[in-house]
Every structure is written in C-alpha cells, then in structure tokens.
Design a protein around this motif. Structure first.
Motif, PDB file in Angstrom:
ATOM      1  N   ALA A 149       0.834  -1.205   0.000  1.00 22.22           N
ATOM      2  CA  ALA A 149       0.000   0.000   0.000  1.00 22.22           C
ATOM      3  C   ALA A 149       0.867   1.253   0.000  1.00 22.22           C
ATOM      4  CB  ALA A 149      -0.924  -0.003   1.209  1.00 22.22           C
ATOM      5  N   GLY A 150       1.945   1.239   0.775  1.00 24.50           N
ATOM      6  CA  GLY A 150       2.850   2.382   0.831  1.00 24.50           C
ATOM      7  C   GLY A 150       3.519   2.647  -0.497  1.00 24.50           C
ATOM      8  N   ASN A 151       3.876   1.608  -1.232  1.00 24.50           N
ATOM      9  CA  ASN A 151       4.477   1.767  -2.551  1.00 24.50           C
ATOM     10  C   ASN A 151       3.486   2.354  -3.546  1.00 24.50           C
ATOM     11  OD1 ASN A 151       7.360   0.701  -3.170  1.00 24.50           O
ATOM     12  ND2 ASN A 151       6.568  -0.726  -1.637  1.00 24.50           N
ATOM     13  N   ILE A 152       2.253   1.879  -3.513  1.00 22.66           N
ATOM     14  CA  ILE A 152       1.240   2.381  -4.458  1.00 22.66           C
ATOM     15  C   ILE A 152       0.898   3.841  -4.141  1.00 22.66           C
ATOM     16  CG2 ILE A 152      -1.158   2.116  -5.231  1.00 22.66           C
ATOM     17  CD1 ILE A 152      -0.844  -0.893  -4.815  1.00 22.66           C
ATOM     18  N   ALA A 153       0.835   4.169  -2.847  1.00 21.58           N
ATOM     19  CA  ALA A 153       0.453   5.529  -2.432  1.00 21.58           C
ATOM     20  C   ALA A 153       1.663   6.432  -2.278  1.00 21.58           C
ATOM     21  CB  ALA A 153      -0.319   5.458  -1.118  1.00 21.58           C
ATOM     22  N   PHE A 154       2.784   6.085  -2.901  1.00 17.07           N
ATOM     23  CA  PHE A 154       4.033   6.833  -2.713  1.00 17.07           C
ATOM     24  C   PHE A 154       3.875   8.318  -3.030  1.00 17.07           C
ATOM     25  CE2 PHE A 154       8.030   8.410  -4.658  1.00 17.07           C
ATOM     26  CZ  PHE A 154       8.819   8.392  -3.519  1.00 17.07           C
ATOM     27  N   ALA A 155       3.233   8.653  -4.146  1.00 18.40           N
ATOM     28  CA  ALA A 155       3.087  10.061  -4.557  1.00 18.40           C
ATOM     29  C   ALA A 155       1.964  10.767  -3.806  1.00 18.40           C
ATOM     30  CB  ALA A 155       2.838  10.152  -6.057  1.00 18.40           C
ATOM     31  N   ARG A 156       1.070   9.986  -3.170  1.00 22.04           N
ATOM     32  CA  ARG A 156      -0.042  10.571  -2.409  1.00 22.04           C
ATOM     33  C   ARG A 156      -0.185   9.832  -1.078  1.00 22.04           C
ATOM     34  NH1 ARG A 156      -5.320  10.317  -5.778  1.00 22.04           N
ATOM     35  NH2 ARG A 156      -6.069  11.379  -3.902  1.00 22.04           N
ATOM     36  N   PRO A 157       0.732  10.064  -0.165  1.00 24.63           N
ATOM     37  CA  PRO A 157       0.751   9.301   1.094  1.00 24.63           C
ATOM     38  C   PRO A 157      -0.485   9.512   1.972  1.00 24.63           C
ATOM     39  CG  PRO A 157       2.295  11.142   1.177  1.00 24.63           C
ATOM     40  CD  PRO A 157       1.829  11.048  -0.230  1.00 24.63           C
ATOM     41  N   ASP A 158      -1.249  10.588   1.722  1.00 27.25           N
ATOM     42  CA  ASP A 158      -2.424  10.867   2.544  1.00 27.25           C
ATOM     43  C   ASP A 158      -3.698  10.282   1.944  1.00 27.25           C
ATOM     44  OD1 ASP A 158      -2.315  12.511   0.348  1.00 27.25           O
ATOM     45  OD2 ASP A 158      -3.107  14.284   1.380  1.00 27.25           O
ATOM     46  N   THR A 159      -3.568   9.448   0.937  1.00 23.11           N
ATOM     47  CA  THR A 159      -4.735   8.897   0.253  1.00 23.11           C
ATOM     48  C   THR A 159      -5.410   7.821   1.099  1.00 23.11           C
ATOM     49  OG1 THR A 159      -5.495   8.057  -1.874  1.00 23.11           O
ATOM     50  CG2 THR A 159      -3.532   7.025  -0.933  1.00 23.11           C
ATOM     51  N   THR A 160      -6.594   7.421   0.698  1.00 26.00           N
ATOM     52  CA  THR A 160      -7.348   6.389   1.427  1.00 26.00           C
ATOM     53  C   THR A 160      -7.038   5.008   0.866  1.00 26.00           C
ATOM     54  OG1 THR A 160      -9.256   6.541  -0.057  1.00 26.00           O
ATOM     55  CG2 THR A 160      -9.196   8.039   1.847  1.00 26.00           C
ATOM     56  N   GLN A 184      -6.695   0.685  -3.455  1.00 20.18           N
ATOM     57  CA  GLN A 184      -7.242  -0.535  -4.037  1.00 20.18           C
ATOM     58  C   GLN A 184      -7.820  -0.285  -5.428  1.00 20.18           C
ATOM     59  OE1 GLN A 184     -10.051  -2.061  -1.182  1.00 20.18           O
ATOM     60  NE2 GLN A 184      -8.451  -2.772   0.235  1.00 20.18           N
ATOM     61  N   ALA A 185      -8.412   0.889  -5.641  1.00 22.25           N
ATOM     62  CA  ALA A 185      -8.959   1.219  -6.969  1.00 22.25           C
ATOM     63  C   ALA A 185      -7.843   1.275  -8.004  1.00 22.25           C
ATOM     64  CB  ALA A 185      -9.698   2.552  -6.911  1.00 22.25           C
ATOM     65  N   ALA A 186      -6.683   1.887  -7.634  1.00 22.43           N
ATOM     66  CA  ALA A 186      -5.541   1.946  -8.552  1.00 22.43           C
ATOM     67  C   ALA A 186      -4.993   0.555  -8.806  1.00 22.43           C
ATOM     68  CB  ALA A 186      -4.455   2.842  -7.971  1.00 22.43           C
ATOM     69  N   ALA A 187      -4.967  -0.285  -7.773  1.00 17.59           N
ATOM     70  CA  ALA A 187      -4.479  -1.660  -7.934  1.00 17.59           C
ATOM     71  C   ALA A 187      -5.386  -2.466  -8.858  1.00 17.59           C
ATOM     72  CB  ALA A 187      -4.380  -2.339  -6.571  1.00 17.59           C
ATOM     73  N   LYS A 188      -6.671  -2.212  -8.764  1.00 18.42           N
ATOM     74  CA  LYS A 188      -7.606  -2.920  -9.649  1.00 18.42           C
ATOM     75  C   LYS A 188      -7.419  -2.488 -11.106  1.00 18.42           C
ATOM     76  CE  LYS A 188     -11.123  -3.633  -6.075  1.00 18.42           C
ATOM     77  NZ  LYS A 188     -12.452  -3.229  -5.552  1.00 18.42           N
ATOM     78  N   LEU A 213      -4.110  -9.530  -2.635  1.00 18.48           N
ATOM     79  CA  LEU A 213      -4.933 -10.207  -1.622  1.00 18.48           C
ATOM     80  C   LEU A 213      -4.375 -11.581  -1.271  1.00 18.48           C
ATOM     81  CD1 LEU A 213      -8.567  -9.291  -2.775  1.00 18.48           C
ATOM     82  CD2 LEU A 213      -7.186  -8.216  -0.994  1.00 18.48           C
ATOM     83  N   ASN A 214      -3.644 -12.178  -2.198  1.00 15.82           N
ATOM     84  CA  ASN A 214      -3.048 -13.496  -1.937  1.00 15.82           C
ATOM     85  C   ASN A 214      -1.696 -13.420  -1.236  1.00 15.82           C
ATOM     86  OD1 ASN A 214      -5.184 -14.981  -3.100  1.00 15.82           O
ATOM     87  ND2 ASN A 214      -4.346 -14.673  -5.165  1.00 15.82           N
ATOM     88  N   PHE A 215      -1.164 -12.198  -1.059  1.00 15.30           N
ATOM     89  CA  PHE A 215       0.090 -12.051  -0.315  1.00 15.30           C
ATOM     90  C   PHE A 215      -0.154 -12.384   1.153  1.00 15.30           C
ATOM     91  CE2 PHE A 215       1.786  -8.591  -3.424  1.00 15.30           C
ATOM     92  CZ  PHE A 215       2.034  -9.574  -4.361  1.00 15.30           C
ATOM     93  N   THR A 216       0.899 -12.649   1.886  1.00 20.47           N
ATOM     94  CA  THR A 216       0.810 -13.065   3.290  1.00 20.47           C
ATOM     95  C   THR A 216       0.002 -12.078   4.129  1.00 20.47           C
ATOM     96  OG1 THR A 216       2.999 -14.049   3.076  1.00 20.47           O
ATOM     97  CG2 THR A 216       2.148 -13.775   5.314  1.00 20.47           C
ATOM     98  N   HIS A 217       0.312 -10.791   3.975  1.00 17.27           N
ATOM     99  CA  HIS A 217      -0.389  -9.775   4.757  1.00 17.27           C
ATOM    100  C   HIS A 217      -1.155  -8.807   3.859  1.00 17.27           C
ATOM    101  CE1 HIS A 217       1.699 -11.184   8.312  1.00 17.27           C
ATOM    102  NE2 HIS A 217       2.851 -11.078   7.685  1.00 17.27           N
ATOM    103  N   GLY A 218      -1.508  -9.241   2.665  1.00 17.97           N
ATOM    104  CA  GLY A 218      -2.279  -8.398   1.773  1.00 17.97           C
ATOM    105  C   GLY A 218      -1.568  -7.098   1.438  1.00 17.97           C
ATOM    106  N   TYR A 219      -2.282  -5.976   1.576  1.00 17.69           N
ATOM    107  CA  TYR A 219      -1.708  -4.668   1.247  1.00 17.69           C
ATOM    108  C   TYR A 219      -0.654  -4.221   2.262  1.00 17.69           C
ATOM    109  CZ  TYR A 219      -4.857  -3.672  -2.625  1.00 17.69           C
ATOM    110  OH  TYR A 219      -5.496  -3.697  -3.843  1.00 17.69           O
ATOM    111  N   GLU A 220      -0.605  -4.894   3.410  1.00 13.81           N
ATOM    112  CA  GLU A 220       0.390  -4.556   4.431  1.00 13.81           C
ATOM    113  C   GLU A 220       1.660  -5.391   4.291  1.00 13.81           C
ATOM    114  OE1 GLU A 220       0.102  -1.961   6.525  1.00 13.81           O
ATOM    115  OE2 GLU A 220      -1.705  -1.604   5.320  1.00 13.81           O
ATOM    116  N   THR A 221       1.753  -6.194   3.252  1.00 16.03           N
ATOM    117  CA  THR A 221       2.954  -6.990   3.006  1.00 16.03           C
ATOM    118  C   THR A 221       4.121  -6.069   2.660  1.00 16.03           C
ATOM    119  OG1 THR A 221       1.613  -8.818   2.187  1.00 16.03           O
ATOM    120  CG2 THR A 221       3.948  -8.854   1.624  1.00 16.03           C
ATOM    121  N   VAL A 222       5.260  -6.283   3.296  1.00 10.87           N
ATOM    122  CA  VAL A 222       6.445  -5.454   3.048  1.00 10.87           C
ATOM    123  C   VAL A 222       7.179  -5.979   1.822  1.00 10.87           C
ATOM    124  CG1 VAL A 222       8.670  -4.683   3.960  1.00 10.87           C
ATOM    125  CG2 VAL A 222       6.684  -4.872   5.476  1.00 10.87           C
TER     126      VAL A 222
END
Length: 596
Positions: free
Chosen positions: A440-451, A456-460, A469-478
């Motif tokens: 999630a942090g990588n996707i929101a890099f340019a907009r860290p204050d995003t929801t 998830q919309a950008a990921a879709k 979603l299949n990662f160990t911790h989902g969007y919180e996977t490092v």
C-alpha cells in the motif's frame, strides 16, 4: 623555516575558516562555550601556585590551619566551578557540532535529489554514502573536538606559560620553552603527511562501501553465476586496501605522542637542571620550583592536545574538501527565472532537431517531429538503442541541452517549474524500483495521505489487486529490498498502480508491460482506455500488441523516426513496422505449437 611553519600552520587551520558560515550561525553557542573554556583554563592554573605557597609555608615552618583551610576552600570552589563549566561548554560546542553534521547531511541529500541522472552515472553509490557518513563524522569532530582542542590547548598553554613567567621565573620559562619550535616544525610536517594519507584512506573506504552495496544488491546474480568465491576475494582485496591505507594514517598518527613526549622530557630536564641552580643561587624558592614543575605538568596536555589537534584538523580538512567538491557539482536542470508554476495541460508537440548525451557527440536523437493531441495515445516501437527511452527522458526534463523545442500545452517544457511538470507526469520506468515498505505504501508513494479505497482502486486498474490479496499480509505486506519476493509482472503492475494514483495528465509506460501475459496486458490497456479519457498516454514497447491500438505509432530506428502513423496505415505501407508485426505474429504462432 619559520615562514614555512607559519604557512603550513595556516593551511592546517584553513578548515576553521571554511566552516566560518556555521560558526556564525552558532556564534552565541560557540562564544559561550569558548568563554567557559577560558575560565576553566584560568582556574586550572591555580592549584600549582597554591601548592607552591603551601610548600613555602611548610619550609618556613609557618603553616597554620586557617591558612591551609583558606587555600583548600579556594581549590574546592575552583573544582566545583570547573565541573559546572565543563558540562556547559560540552553542551554548547559538542551540541553545535552535531547540528553541523545534520546540516551537512541535509545539504548533501538535498543536493542528491536535485542532480540529474548524468551525475549518478559518474558517481558510485558507495562513494556517495561514504560522503554522508565517514566524511561528515570527520567534519563533526573538527567542529566539536577540534574547536575544543584548539581553544583549550592555546588557553591552557597560554595561562600556564603566563603563570610560569609572571609568578615564578621568566628566565626559567624561556629556557624551558626553547624546544617548542622543534615540536611545532615536527607536528606541522606530520600534519601534512596526515592530510595526504587520510584522503587516500577515505577514498579506499568509499570503494569498499561501493563494493559492499553493489554485492548485496546483486547477490542473486552473483549466486546464479556461481561467483561467490570471486566476489569474496574481490571484497578481501578492497578490505585489505582500506586496512593498508588506514595503517599508513596510523603510522603518522603514532608519531605525534612520542615526539611531543620527547620534547616534554627535554623541557623537564631543563626545568629541573636550571631550576635547581636557581634555587641554590637563591633566585628561586623550593616552593617556586615545585610550582614550576607542577605548571610544567599542566603544559603536557596542551602539547599533546596540539598534536591531537593536527590529527583532527587534517582528517576534517580532507573530508570537508571531499564534501565541498561534491556540493560544487553544478545542478544541470534548474528552473528558469519566472518559470510557469501550473500543471501542464493540452497538446504535446515534439520538434526536436538534434540531441546528444553528455560526453558523447554522436546524436542520440535527430529530426523527431510529431504532435500528440490531448487525450490521445502514442505508441513508440523500435529495437533496443533506437531512441525510445531518450524521447521519454527529454519529456521528463532529465536533459535540457538539445536543439529544437518540446511544448506541452503550448508552453516549452523547460519554461515550467520542474515540480509542476513532473507532478503532471506519471512515469513507469523499465527498471521497477519498489521501496522497503508495504505494498500500500508503494502504491500511495506520490499521495501518502490517500485512502485505502483509492489505493485498491488503482491496484484494480493495474490488475494487481487479486495478487495482493493473496500475499501473506495483503496490502500490508512489506516489499522492496526486504520482505516478499515479487515476480517481474507483479512489480510492473504495482509500479503502474503507483503512477495511476497520481491521476496524471500524461502517463508514460516505458516498456512496462513486458513481464505480463498477453491477456493481462490487454486487460490493463482496456482499463486505461476507459479510465483515462481526455488524458494523454505514451507507451513504448517491443511487443507491438501493446501499442497497436494507439492513435499514433512512432517507429524509431537509430535515433530517427523511420515511420509514423496508425497501426492500419503502417501495415498498409509494408515497411519496418509491418515486418516487425509479421515476425512477432509468427513467433507467437510457433510458441503456440502452430505450423508455418
């Protein structure tokens, strides 16, 4: 010889003048710290004189309890004052030196962020890291321990010599100080050697630092090719070089104390010899001689500190020279005076006559002319080295030196502020870099204050949501340098999602679909077409299926436009694009087990 010593001494102390900008910023702290050091140095000369008075009273047989208690009270008061003052000056001087290290580190980092890719092509990462660690630490020592040693050695030495001359015997003082010019000459000579050798030691450390960073980053490649032993041997060689260069520094450093100790020994010899003669002749008392030898003991520290000072200063001077050289590197891409601070919107017009990379006179691009209307998609095809990425790098203003003009919304791109231009461009490079943070942090890099919903919309849109979603911790996977190991296609799609989060006016995909399968590629392109209506997109690709639906297609060849048109127009021409397309269709047919 005296001129040489003075000249060399001025050269050694030059670093204090070069750091004058910082001393001015912290002038109150340094002034306060130095004032306290002077008081401490003055209080430090009291004990020997008091001891001399007491010894004289004892020798005369006139010592009284009240007299002894008075001087013991003076000593106790001086000790308490020195305790408090030493604590205070450490806070002021050493605290300021820590701030200097912070300021230099921030200057370097800010400078790094402003530099163009050409700078990073010339500089090694390990060397840049060494500047921000070892070199800054050496400069911090100069502004902290260096200032302390300079002031303390001069003040203590000055007060001690004054006390020796004014309260005991100026004749004996002059005799004892005769060896000091020899010490000054030797320490200056050692200081010059120290500067040369420490500079080489720092360069050796930079090379080792660079090797370490490179080996860790490329460990997978090293293991794949079975080059572990060779890499270890290379590391050992560089490590031995660092040790050898630092031993050379240590050899010079080790000369300071023996030289100074020898000079001090000669001073003691002169003091005891001539002092005894003065006592016998009646021009000095035993108490005076005891006080004088005690003062001489206090003079040991300033002499040793003087040698230590050269060590600190030479290290700091060599390191500060390296830092200043790095900071003096010119910033190649700067905002013009009165630059436009608006987000670019509108048509993109490329009217380039000629461009070549720095230190290479061969044309990387020439005669590139096209207009891309707002909301259209441009596809760029061509073999490796044909100039596709060079066009994109010019759009990103990584280079400003070219013949011709590139306009965005009717304004030349070099007239925009860099920040405004780049905030309007979502760029997905060929080499995908993910930071050591969550997905999630990588996707929101340019907009860290995003929801999270927007993430998830950008990921879709990038068709990576289900994978996440299949990662160990989902969007919180490092991910990144540490954590889960992603496939090339997953990294590409996370990078695309990161660019889409910006909602850019211009989206650039630099061969960013090469690691995904044809079905996923088609889905991503359809998603972009639906969601980016009215916004411009540029796609470079070796795989023509990624660009065949573009409004315009540029076929690049050796830095020039070989063909331009839509997919249908280029197919009808039966030129280079047609040949590339037919060849890829044939390859796809063979891969599927078809027959020619």
């Amino acid at each position: 010889m005296q001129f040489h010593i003075v000249q060399q001494g001025e050269e050694n102390m030059r670093v204090f003048f070069e750091l004058g900008w910082f001393f001015k910023e912290r002038k109150l702290h340094y002034a306060g710290g130095i004032f306290m050091l002077l008081i401490v140095a003055f209080l430090g000369v009291l004990p020997p004189r008091i001891i001399g008075f007491v010894v004289d009273e004892i020798s005369k047989g006139t010592l009284t309890v009240s007299y002894l208690l008075m001087w013991l009270g003076v000593l106790a008061g001086a000790a308490l004052a020195m305790y408090a003052l030493r604590y205070a000056w450490r806070i002021m001087i050493f605290g300021s030196s820590i701030l200097l290290a912070r300021n230099l580190r921030e200057q370097l980092f800010r400078h790094f962020t402003r530099m163009s890719p050409t700078f990073y092509q010339k500089r090694r990462v390990g060397d840049l890291m060494a500047h921000a660690t070892n070199d800054i630490q050496a400069v911090q020592q100069t502004a902290g321990a260096g200032v302390l040693t300079l002031v303390d050695s001069l003040a203590t030495g000055g007060f001690v010599i004054a006390a020796m001359a004014l309260t005991v015997s100026w004749k004996l003082t002059l005799i004892v100080l005769l060896p000091l010019p020899l010490m000054a000459f030797m320490t200056n000579y050692y200081g010059k050697l120290m500067h040369q050798r420490f500079h080489k030691a720092q360069e050796a450390f930079s090379s080792l630092n660079d090797k370490t960073q490179e080996s860790i980053s490329g460990m997978k490649v090293i293991k794949t090719f079975g080059q572990e032993n060779e890499d270890i041997e290379d590391f050992k060689r560089l490590s031995h070089t660092v040790v050898d260069e630092n031993i050379k520094v240590a050899r010079v450093d080790s000369l300071f104390d023996p030289t100074i100790s020898a000079i001090i020994g000669i001073c003691y010899l002169l003091a005891i010899g001539f002092g005894s003669y003065f006592v016998v002749s009646g021009s000095m008392t035993i108490g005076d001689l005891v006080a004088f030898t005690a003062y001489l003991g206090l003079l040991v520290w300033p002499m040793l500190a003087f040698g230590w000072l050269f060590n600190i200063v030479e290290r700091g001077r060599a390191s500060y020279d390296r830092i200043r050289l790095l900071l003096s590197e010119p910033v190649e891409i700067e905002d013009q005076e009165g630059a436009v601070d608006l987000e670019p919107k509108g048509d993109l017009v490329f009217a380039l006559d000629r461009f070549h990379f720095t230190n290479d006179e061969r044309a990387a691009l020439q005669n590139i002319h096209f207009r891309l209307k707002r909301g259209e998609t441009l596809g760029i095809a061509g073999k490796t080295g044909s100039g596709k990425s060079a066009i994109l790098r010019l759009l990103l203003r990584e280079f400003d030196q070219y013949e011709g003009e590139i306009t965005f919304g009717g304004i030349p791109i070099n007239e925009y502020k860099k920040q405004s231009l780049r905030e309007a461009i979502g760029y997905v490079p060929q080499e995908h870099f993910l930071f050591s943070t969550t997905v999630a942090g990588n996707i929101a890099f340019a907009r860290p204050d995003t929801t999270m919903e927007e993430v998830q919309a950008a990921a879709k849109l990038a068709y990576i949501h289900e994978d996440i979603l299949n990662f160990t911790h989902g969007y919180e996977t490092v991910v990144g340098e540490r954590g889960v190991s992603l496939s090339g296609g997953q990294k590409q799609r996370i990078s695309i999602a990161r660019a889409l989060m910006m909602k850019p006016e211009l989206l650039i995909l630099d061969d960013s679909l090469s690691a995904v399968d044809a079905k996923t590629e088609e889905a991503i392109l359809s998603s972009l077409k639906e969601t980016r209506s009215g916004q411009t997109t540029i796609i470079t690709s070796h795989r023509l299926s990624a660009i065949q639906h573009a409004h315009q297609i540029l076929v690049m060849d050796e830095g020039t436009v070989a063909e331009i048109g839509t997919h249908d127009e280029l197919m009808r021409k039966k030129g280079r694009y047609y040949e590339m397309y037919e060849l890829q269709q044939l390859e796809a047919l063979v891969e599927q087990g078809g027959e020619v």
